[in-house]
Every structure is written in C-alpha cells, then in structure tokens.
Design a protein around this motif. Structure first.
Motif, PDB file in Angstrom:
ATOM      1  N   GLU A  69       0.768  -1.286   0.261  1.00 14.11           N
ATOM      2  CA  GLU A  69       0.369   0.114   0.147  1.00 14.11           C
ATOM      3  C   GLU A  69       0.761   1.202   0.075  1.00 14.11           C
ATOM      4  OE1 GLU A  69      -2.646   2.887   0.569  1.00 14.11           O
ATOM      5  OE2 GLU A  69      -2.659   0.551  -0.404  1.00 14.11           O
ATOM      6  N   ARG A 109       3.694   1.356  -1.415  1.00 15.28           N
ATOM      7  CA  ARG A 109       4.863   1.854  -2.662  1.00 15.28           C
ATOM      8  C   ARG A 109       3.539   2.205  -3.773  1.00 15.28           C
ATOM      9  NH1 ARG A 109       6.190  -3.303  -1.120  1.00 15.28           N
ATOM     10  NH2 ARG A 109       5.488  -4.027  -2.639  1.00 15.28           N
ATOM     11  N   ALA A 110       2.024   1.972  -3.880  1.00 13.24           N
ATOM     12  CA  ALA A 110       1.097   1.970  -4.714  1.00 13.24           C
ATOM     13  C   ALA A 110       0.956   3.922  -4.252  1.00 13.24           C
ATOM     14  CB  ALA A 110      -0.334   1.160  -3.787  1.00 13.24           C
ATOM     15  N   ALA A 111       0.774   4.176  -3.185  1.00 13.23           N
ATOM     16  CA  ALA A 111       0.355   5.207  -2.615  1.00 13.23           C
ATOM     17  C   ALA A 111       1.257   6.463  -3.074  1.00 13.23           C
ATOM     18  CB  ALA A 111       0.063   5.498  -1.106  1.00 13.23           C
ATOM     19  N   LYS A 147       2.996   5.635  -5.428  1.00 20.64           N
ATOM     20  CA  LYS A 147       3.269   5.693  -7.070  1.00 20.64           C
ATOM     21  C   LYS A 147       1.937   6.726  -7.486  1.00 20.64           C
ATOM     22  CE  LYS A 147       5.773   1.618  -7.965  1.00 20.64           C
ATOM     23  NZ  LYS A 147       5.117  -0.152  -8.707  1.00 20.64           N
ATOM     24  N   GLN A 148       1.137   6.453  -6.868  1.00 23.47           N
ATOM     25  CA  GLN A 148      -0.514   7.791  -6.927  1.00 23.47           C
ATOM     26  C   GLN A 148      -0.412   8.494  -6.605  1.00 23.47           C
ATOM     27  OE1 GLN A 148      -3.296   4.697  -6.158  1.00 23.47           O
ATOM     28  NE2 GLN A 148      -2.468   3.562  -6.832  1.00 23.47           N
ATOM     29  N   LYS A 149       0.844   9.594  -5.449  1.00 27.71           N
ATOM     30  CA  LYS A 149       1.009  10.611  -5.075  1.00 27.71           C
ATOM     31  C   LYS A 149      -0.304  10.384  -4.281  1.00 27.71           C
ATOM     32  CE  LYS A 149       3.503  12.864  -8.354  1.00 27.71           C
ATOM     33  NZ  LYS A 149       3.568  13.754  -9.906  1.00 27.71           N
ATOM     34  N   ARG A 150      -0.816   9.821  -2.710  1.00 31.82           N
ATOM     35  CA  ARG A 150      -1.771  10.159  -1.926  1.00 31.82           C
ATOM     36  C   ARG A 150      -1.275   9.537  -0.845  1.00 31.82           C
ATOM     37  NH1 ARG A 150      -3.347   4.832  -1.142  1.00 31.82           N
ATOM     38  NH2 ARG A 150      -2.899   3.036  -2.577  1.00 31.82           N
TER      39      ARG A 150
END
Length: 260
Positions: free
Chosen positions: A244, A246-248, A250-253
């Motif tokens: 999560e 890493r995903a955040a 990348k998604q800038k959140r």
C-alpha cells in the motif's frame, strides 16, 4: 482499601492513541502492588488490540510522573525471594509491543525513572526531575535501572546518579540524553499526543518492527543486529501495508495502513 488509597491505572483512547495515566497524585503516583497488577493486565489488552497503535504514559497531577514503588508496601514481603519476584511494572511497560512515549510531567524517581527509561521516547516538562534515590534508603534499583540509565546517559553519568542518589533537572537530563525534548509544562501533553498521533499514522507493523530493531541495536552484537534488521525489513516488505505504501507513493496520495 479504595482507589484513592491504593491508586489506579487509567486508560483513555483517543483515536489510535491510548493514554495511560498513573493516577495517585497525592502519593506522587507511587506505584502500589494493585496498580502494578492493573498495568500488567492492561498491557495484555494493548498487545492484542490492533486499533491501538501508540501509547502515551504519564502521571496524574502537576507534581510527579512517578515516584517509584510505594515504599510503605515493601514490608508486606516476608522474604527477599518474594520481593525479588514481585509484580514488575517496569517490565510490564517493556512488554508493550506498540511504540510508547513517556510524557514526564514531574518527578521521575526510582522505579518511576526506570519506567520512563522503559519507554521508547521520553518527553519532559521543564519542571521534571530525574533521580535514583534508592541508595539513600539502603538498596539499589532493580527494574533495569543500571542498564537503561547507562545506555541513555553513559556509565559515568549513570554512576553519578546511582551512587549519589541525587536528582537532576530536566535540562541536564536533556543534555545527557535521558530525554528527547524539554518544554513548558502546559505544552507537554499536547506535544506528546501530537507525536503519538504521527507515529500512529505510520505503518503499524513497521513501527513495531522499528521498536524491535532499536532494542536489538542496543543489546546485540553489531553483526547479529544488522542481520536481524534485514530480517525485520523483509517481514515488513512482505506486508500488505508495504504494498500500500508503494502504491500510494506512485499515485501521490496518502497511504491507508491496515496492520496487514
């Protein structure tokens, strides 16, 4: 006897932060055997509650964090062996698996100093004082005092405190490394809770691993501690929270961590 005479441990949940208060201000929050048992039971609950992600430990009133063990109860032990195997409230604090912040609002003496040193992070009011006065009464601390104090302040400063029994002020405690920050008393709980909320917002498994990592760094040989750190990192990397994170990124959140 009533809670007023024996004191009590109170717990207040604020979001993902649990504030634990040693509530016996008339006795400088000296820990009775009843309070030690309450703390032990509370720690067992904390460690199995995934909603608690950080703990703040403080004392009731304005005068003391904790003045240590209730000396008047020591005569209840009929021999030295039973005394040695008494309820250990400092060990209970060290058993908390979540990050623990000590908000030291006044005297931290004897077992109270050991309890503060058993926390991961220590913040202090400018009025706080720190001491190991047991030698003045004919004994020494037994809750990890020498090891914890030497680790934080160095062997010379630890020896000075242990052998003189005299207390030091908050400013000197900061200079020696016993505490991380010193502030005005009115600011202490706000700062402690804000820091706890920051820690609680991080990945909880990673925060618990960081706690284990620091403990290993202090107690294990360097080579083994470094290997242990790699193992802890691998455990964290395998969690859903790490994915999560890493995903955040990348998604800038902002990430949403679920302790999984």
């Amino acid at each position: 006897m009533s809670d007023t005479e024996h004191g009590r441990i109170t717990a207040l949940r604020q979001g993902r932060v649990l504030q634990i208060t040693l509530d016996r201000p008339a006795k400088l929050n000296a820990v009775s055997r009843q309070m030690a048992r309450q703390l032990e039971a509370l720690v067992a609950e904390i460690n199995t509650d995934d909603e608690v992600r950080c703990v703040v430990l403080t004392g009731a009133g304005e005068r003391a964090f904790c003045a240590g063990t209730d000396i008047r109860q020591l005569d209840e032990f009929d021999d030295a062996w039973n005394f040695r195997n008494r309820e250990d409230y400092c060990m209970s604090v060290r058993r908390i698996s979540k990050p623990v912040i000590a908000a030291i609002n006044g005297y931290a003496l004897g077992g109270g100093l050991e309890m503060a040193l058993s926390c991961d992070i220590r913040l202090a009011a400018a009025t706080a004082q720190f001491g190991a006065p047991e030698i003045k009464l004919g004994w020494i601390g037994g809750g990890g005092m020498a090891q914890l104090l030497s680790r934080s302040a160095g062997t010379s400063n630890a020896s000075l405190m242990l052998m003189s029994g005299d207390a030091i002020p908050a400013g000197k405690a900061l200079a020696w490394g016993l505490v991380s920050e010193v502030m005005e008393p009115a600011e202490l709980m706000g700062r402690s809770m804000a820091l706890a909320e920051t820690i609680a917002s991080r990945a909880p498994i990673a925060a618990e691993m960081a706690k284990l990592n620091v403990e290993a760094a202090a107690n294990m040989p360097a080579k083994q501690a470094t290997q242990y750190e790699l193992d802890l990192q691998a455990i964290c990397f395998a969690t859903s929270d790490a994915a999560e994170g890493r995903a955040a990124f990348k998604q800038k959140r902002a990430p949403i961590f679920r302790r999984k």
